[in-house]
Design a protein around this motif. Structure first.
Motif, PDB file in Angstrom:
ATOM      1  N   ASP A  79       1.463  -3.152   2.143  1.00 34.24           N
ATOM      2  CA  ASP A  79       2.040  -3.510   0.848  1.00 34.24           C
ATOM      3  C   ASP A  79       1.718  -2.447  -0.195  1.00 34.24           C
ATOM      4  O   ASP A  79       2.585  -2.073  -0.999  1.00 34.24           O
ATOM      5  CB  ASP A  79       1.509  -4.871   0.384  1.00 34.24           C
ATOM      6  CG  ASP A  79       1.944  -6.008   1.286  1.00 34.24           C
ATOM      7  OD1 ASP A  79       3.149  -6.128   1.546  1.00 34.24           O
ATOM      8  OD2 ASP A  79       1.074  -6.763   1.739  1.00 34.24           O
ATOM      9  N   ALA A  80       0.489  -1.961  -0.182  1.00 39.02           N
ATOM     10  CA  ALA A  80       0.103  -0.917  -1.139  1.00 39.02           C
ATOM     11  C   ALA A  80       0.956   0.325  -0.951  1.00 39.02           C
ATOM     12  O   ALA A  80       1.448   0.907  -1.931  1.00 39.02           O
ATOM     13  CB  ALA A  80      -1.380  -0.581  -0.971  1.00 39.02           C
ATOM     14  N   ARG A  81       1.149   0.742   0.290  1.00 41.95           N
ATOM     15  CA  ARG A  81       1.968   1.936   0.552  1.00 41.95           C
ATOM     16  C   ARG A  81       3.417   1.727   0.109  1.00 41.95           C
ATOM     17  O   ARG A  81       4.030   2.608  -0.493  1.00 41.95           O
ATOM     18  CB  ARG A  81       1.923   2.283   2.042  1.00 41.95           C
ATOM     19  CG  ARG A  81       0.630   2.915   2.495  1.00 41.95           C
ATOM     20  CD  ARG A  81       0.807   3.626   3.828  1.00 41.95           C
ATOM     21  NE  ARG A  81       1.241   2.721   4.891  1.00 41.95           N
ATOM     22  CZ  ARG A  81       0.422   2.078   5.707  1.00 41.95           C
ATOM     23  NH1 ARG A  81      -0.885   2.214   5.573  1.00 41.95           N
ATOM     24  NH2 ARG A  81       0.887   1.287   6.648  1.00 41.95           N
TER      25      ARG A  81
ATOM     26  N   PHE B 120      -2.336  -9.682   0.725  1.00 39.14           N
ATOM     27  CA  PHE B 120      -2.062  -8.295   0.367  1.00 39.14           C
ATOM     28  C   PHE B 120      -2.768  -7.369   1.336  1.00 39.14           C
ATOM     29  O   PHE B 120      -3.945  -7.562   1.655  1.00 39.14           O
ATOM     30  CB  PHE B 120      -2.553  -8.032  -1.055  1.00 39.14           C
ATOM     31  CG  PHE B 120      -2.269  -6.652  -1.569  1.00 39.14           C
ATOM     32  CD1 PHE B 120      -1.029  -6.325  -2.072  1.00 39.14           C
ATOM     33  CD2 PHE B 120      -3.261  -5.673  -1.562  1.00 39.14           C
ATOM     34  CE1 PHE B 120      -0.765  -5.055  -2.567  1.00 39.14           C
ATOM     35  CE2 PHE B 120      -3.014  -4.405  -2.043  1.00 39.14           C
ATOM     36  CZ  PHE B 120      -1.756  -4.094  -2.544  1.00 39.14           C
ATOM     37  N   ASP B 121      -2.065  -6.345   1.840  1.00 40.99           N
ATOM     38  CA  ASP B 121      -2.698  -5.403   2.756  1.00 40.99           C
ATOM     39  C   ASP B 121      -2.241  -3.978   2.454  1.00 40.99           C
ATOM     40  O   ASP B 121      -1.462  -3.740   1.521  1.00 40.99           O
ATOM     41  CB  ASP B 121      -2.434  -5.769   4.221  1.00 40.99           C
ATOM     42  CG  ASP B 121      -0.952  -5.778   4.589  1.00 40.99           C
ATOM     43  OD1 ASP B 121      -0.143  -5.093   3.910  1.00 40.99           O
ATOM     44  OD2 ASP B 121      -0.589  -6.452   5.569  1.00 40.99           O
ATOM     45  N   GLN B 122      -2.718  -3.036   3.253  1.00 43.59           N
ATOM     46  CA  GLN B 122      -2.455  -1.625   3.002  1.00 43.59           C
ATOM     47  C   GLN B 122      -0.967  -1.290   3.112  1.00 43.59           C
ATOM     48  O   GLN B 122      -0.474  -0.396   2.411  1.00 43.59           O
ATOM     49  CB  GLN B 122      -3.278  -0.760   3.962  1.00 43.59           C
ATOM     50  CG  GLN B 122      -3.257   0.729   3.644  1.00 43.59           C
ATOM     51  CD  GLN B 122      -3.949   1.077   2.339  1.00 43.59           C
ATOM     52  OE1 GLN B 122      -4.642   0.244   1.753  1.00 43.59           O
ATOM     53  NE2 GLN B 122      -3.781   2.302   1.885  1.00 43.59           N
TER      54      GLN B 122
ATOM     55  N   ASP C  96      -5.495  -0.875  -7.949  1.00 43.14           N
ATOM     56  CA  ASP C  96      -6.312   0.227  -7.446  1.00 43.14           C
ATOM     57  C   ASP C  96      -5.794   0.705  -6.098  1.00 43.14           C
ATOM     58  O   ASP C  96      -5.675   1.916  -5.844  1.00 43.14           O
ATOM     59  CB  ASP C  96      -7.761  -0.226  -7.336  1.00 43.14           C
ATOM     60  CG  ASP C  96      -8.700   0.897  -6.920  1.00 43.14           C
ATOM     61  OD1 ASP C  96      -8.735   1.233  -5.724  1.00 43.14           O
ATOM     62  OD2 ASP C  96      -9.393   1.441  -7.793  1.00 43.14           O
ATOM     63  N   ALA C  97      -5.482  -0.237  -5.206  1.00 49.16           N
ATOM     64  CA  ALA C  97      -4.993   0.122  -3.873  1.00 49.16           C
ATOM     65  C   ALA C  97      -3.684   0.896  -3.952  1.00 49.16           C
ATOM     66  O   ALA C  97      -3.458   1.841  -3.183  1.00 49.16           O
ATOM     67  CB  ALA C  97      -4.812  -1.132  -3.023  1.00 49.16           C
ATOM     68  N   VAL C  98      -2.821   0.517  -4.885  1.00 52.20           N
ATOM     69  CA  VAL C  98      -1.542   1.210  -5.055  1.00 52.20           C
ATOM     70  C   VAL C  98      -1.752   2.557  -5.739  1.00 52.20           C
ATOM     71  O   VAL C  98      -1.197   3.585  -5.325  1.00 52.20           O
ATOM     72  CB  VAL C  98      -0.561   0.342  -5.871  1.00 52.20           C
ATOM     73  CG1 VAL C  98       0.713   1.124  -6.191  1.00 52.20           C
ATOM     74  CG2 VAL C  98      -0.215  -0.930  -5.111  1.00 52.20           C
TER      75      VAL C  98
ATOM     76  N   ARG D  92      -4.144   4.764  -5.897  1.00 53.21           N
ATOM     77  CA  ARG D  92      -4.710   5.891  -5.157  1.00 53.21           C
ATOM     78  C   ARG D  92      -3.708   6.494  -4.175  1.00 53.21           C
ATOM     79  O   ARG D  92      -3.938   7.572  -3.642  1.00 53.21           O
ATOM     80  CB  ARG D  92      -5.984   5.462  -4.446  1.00 53.21           C
ATOM     81  CG  ARG D  92      -5.799   4.371  -3.415  1.00 53.21           C
ATOM     82  CD  ARG D  92      -7.122   3.671  -3.081  1.00 53.21           C
ATOM     83  NE  ARG D  92      -8.224   4.601  -2.920  1.00 53.21           N
ATOM     84  CZ  ARG D  92      -8.433   5.327  -1.835  1.00 53.21           C
ATOM     85  NH1 ARG D  92      -7.598   5.222  -0.822  1.00 53.21           N
ATOM     86  NH2 ARG D  92      -9.447   6.155  -1.759  1.00 53.21           N
TER      87      ARG D  92
ATOM     88  N   ALA E 247       3.675   1.725  -3.745  1.00 48.93           N
ATOM     89  CA  ALA E 247       3.466   3.071  -4.295  1.00 48.93           C
ATOM     90  C   ALA E 247       4.678   3.953  -4.056  1.00 48.93           C
ATOM     91  O   ALA E 247       5.001   4.815  -4.886  1.00 48.93           O
ATOM     92  CB  ALA E 247       2.224   3.698  -3.670  1.00 48.93           C
TER      93      ALA E 247
ATOM     94  N   MET F  50      -5.311  -4.918  -6.417  1.00 50.91           N
ATOM     95  CA  MET F  50      -4.016  -4.433  -5.928  1.00 50.91           C
ATOM     96  C   MET F  50      -3.585  -3.167  -6.651  1.00 50.91           C
ATOM     97  O   MET F  50      -3.064  -2.228  -6.030  1.00 50.91           O
ATOM     98  CB  MET F  50      -2.966  -5.540  -6.074  1.00 50.91           C
ATOM     99  CG  MET F  50      -3.197  -6.707  -5.131  1.00 50.91           C
ATOM    100  SD  MET F  50      -1.876  -7.932  -5.148  1.00 50.91           S
ATOM    101  CE  MET F  50      -2.231  -8.768  -6.700  1.00 50.91           C
TER     102      MET F  50
END
Length: 238
Positions: free
Chosen positions: A97-99, A93-95, A150-152, A154, A102, A148
């Protein structure tokens, strides 16, 4: 954005949304979260959710039926739900994926395994994605699910008070974020870089870029190598 956590241990996770930024985001209606316990779907009179592994081996495995029924009920109530499993075999999982999550998903379901894992047939039936947060062993999937989420969270509009702060954070660019400082000017004989205090924002930004480069080279040489290779490739075009 709605988060549903499928877990046998709700108390381990619930408190994370009851303080700080995420609490305010929930109160403002930017985020919502709920929990589903597979134990509520078991057909065993002892509410059993695990069994011995087929073929032998140490430890117990989460049974297919309770978890499968729980996810079926979730999907029936929320057809748009995007179901994520956590597993060592998953994509890191990386940034990015979070972007993506979201920006494109309104309801994320995180399934937290326990014991020696989950009956693989449930993963095959329901997983939209499978992620790992690192090459190490944890007791269960609750912590990866929270990481994951939390990363999504924000990245959801309105969650952070200052959305512009996202633009300068580590992993939002090829480099790590430059070092941060606050008062006092000197602390244990260590001083803030003088350029930070002079108010010339163009020079401050230039210094931050140099410091970010140095920090990345020292702490994450892998990212530094990717950045320098990309920079050289871009220069070669011209």
């Amino acid at each position: 954005m709605r988060f549903t956590f499928v877990t046998l241990f709700r108390p381990l996770m619930e408190g994370y949304f009851q303080d700080s930024i995420l609490k305010r985001a929930v109160a403002a209606g930017h985020l919502a979260f709920d929990f589903v316990n597979p134990r509520e779907y078991t057909k065993d009179r002892h509410r059993k959710v695990d069994d011995t592994a087929a073929g032998g081996g140490a430890g117990m495995v989460m049974m297919a039926q309770p978890l499968d029924d729980a996810l079926a009920a979730l999907k029936a109530a929320s057809p748009e739900a995007h179901i994520i499993f956590t597993a060592p075999a998953g994509k890191p999982f990386d940034q990015k994926d979070a972007r993506r999550l979201a920006a494109t998903k309104g309801h994320l379901v995180f399934v937290s395994g326990r014991y020696e894992g989950i009956d693989e047939r449930v993963v095959e039936r329901w997983a939209d994605e499978v992620f790992s947060i690192g090459d190490y062993i944890l007791t269960g999937g609750e912590l990866p699910s929270l990481v994951m989420a939390d990363a999504v969270a924000r990245l959801v509009p309105g969650v952070l008070g200052n959305a512009a702060s996202l633009e300068t954070e580590s992993f939002e660019s090829p480099l790590l974020e430059a070092p941060s400082f606050t008062r006092p000017k000197s602390f244990h004989k260590l001083s803030i870089p003088s350029e930070y205090l002079k108010g010339n924002h163009s020079k401050i930004n230039a210094l931050k870029k140099r410091l970010a480069l140095a920090k990345t080279k020292y702490f994450r040489p892998d990212l530094y190598l990717k950045f320098t290779q990309r920079d050289n490739d871009e220069k070669s075009i011209y």
